[in-house]
Design an enzyme around this catalytic site. Structure first.
Site, short mmCIF file in Angstrom:
data_model
loop_
_atom_site.label_atom_id
_atom_site.label_comp_id
_atom_site.label_asym_id
_atom_site.label_seq_id
_atom_site.Cartn_x
_atom_site.Cartn_y
_atom_site.Cartn_z
N GLU A 15 -1.22 10.67 -2.44
CA GLU A 15 0.09 10.10 -2.09
C GLU A 15 1.03 10.16 -3.29
OE1 GLU A 15 1.80 9.01 0.36
OE2 GLU A 15 0.48 8.33 1.98
N ASN A 160 6.11 3.54 4.89
CA ASN A 160 6.05 4.92 4.43
C ASN A 160 7.43 5.56 4.49
OD1 ASN A 160 3.53 6.13 3.55
ND2 ASN A 160 2.68 5.59 5.54
N ASP A 216 4.43 10.01 7.84
CA ASP A 216 3.90 9.46 6.59
C ASP A 216 4.95 9.66 5.50
OD1 ASP A 216 2.15 8.63 4.47
OD2 ASP A 216 0.43 9.37 5.57
#
Length: 313
Positions: A15, A160, A216
């Site tokens: 991430e 997100n 996401d």
């Protein structure tokens, strides 16, 4: 140039990638692996720092190092140190326990705005209530600690997709389990966000029907298009400012997690992905879950914004 698989170890939950323009390096977090990584493509050098809890997001600091969102607060990482741990970390602000119960909440996706504030959303597990929130950290010379931390928004399960439009008038924020991306009006001078409204709603998973994934992490290009990794959808979407799908880019893993623009001209799109919780066949595939990818996007992205440390004179 076709999509490339980068020569890097798979992440449990990759991430928060960003391209550091001075170091010419790619940084990212492995949340579940509790590690922060950096890779220099020109030399192939790869370094990492172990964290005491999950690093949900990171951004560069003006003057060196990183600001990082850990489970209980925001920290500065001294990247001149060879490894992570207490000696490399300095706490900038702890999240208030009455609003952030670390037993069920941790920080997740985040980034800086052009004024040098660090924004970080949270995620709640189990998803018993939409108590995940959006926080904003900024330098504040009037504060005893040098920093102020504000609760900016809530009503989320998994925060997100945080991103800002090129004109600094719109902020994007997604609620991944709800398959929805919201917009806010953004005032860069004060950091105020108002007028929250749904922007794009994706179809939920239905047994026996094709599934496109859920939104996401994301990034915005210089033309104002929003590029979003579709978790469990095996693709990245390029959305116009109106929310129309301009392009669907297939990736060879089921769960891409976030994108960023990098390289010398900011026209390389980097894509992180996840292997945690995925079936053995995905983890052991020729291109394993958790791999990182790159491709030429055909358009430049917005440069990363740096966190501004307090300046006490």
């Amino acid at each position: 140039m076709p999509l490339q698989t980068l020569p890097l170890p798979p992440s449990e939950l990759g991430e928060s990638p960003f391209w550091h323009p001075v170091e010419k390096a790619l940084y990212w977090c492995d949340i579940q692996g509790q590690v922060v990584h950096v890779w220099e493509p020109d030399s192939g050098r790869h370094r990492q720092w172990s964290m005491p809890s999950e690093p949900g997001c990171c951004a560069p600091i003006a003057g060196g190092g990183l600001v990082i969102g850990l489970r209980n607060g925001l920290y500065r990482l001294d990247t001149a140190k060879d490894s992570g741990g207490p000696t490399a970390l300095t706490c900038l602000a702890l999240l208030p326990p009455e609003q952030h119960d670390t037993a069920v909440l941790r920080l997740n996706d985040g980034r800086c705005d052009t004024a040098g504030r660090f924004w970080a959303g949270s995620v709640i597990a189990p998803r018993t209530a939409p108590n995940a929130a959006l926080w904003c950290l900024q330098a504040d010379a009037s504060s005893a600690t040098g920093y102020s931390l504000r609760h900016m928004a809530g009503d989320n399960f998994t925060a997100n997709g945080l991103a800002f439009s090129p004109d600094n008038r719109t902020m994007y924020w997604s609620n991944t389990p709800e398959h929805r991306i919201d917009q806010f009006d953004f005032e860069v001078t004060t950091g105020a966000i108002t007028n929250r409204r749904p922007w794009v709603q994706f179809d939920r998973k239905v047994e026996g029907q094709p599934y496109g994934g859920r939104p996401d992490g994301a990034a915005v290009d210089v033309e104002g298009n929003y590029w979003v990794a579709m978790y469990e959808g095996a693709c990245v979407l390029q959305l116009s400012p109106a929310g129309e799908v301009l392009q669907r880019i297939a990736v060879p893993v089921q769960c891409p997690t976030m994108v960023c623009f990098g390289g010398k001209d900011l026209r390389t799109l980097f894509i992180t992905s996840a292997r945690a919780g995925r079936p053995a066949q995905e983890q052991q595939a020729a291109t394993p879950a958790g791999s990182m990818f790159s491709l030429q996007a055909g358009v430049g992205g917005l440069p990363v914004n740096f966190f501004a440390l307090v300046n006490r004179k």
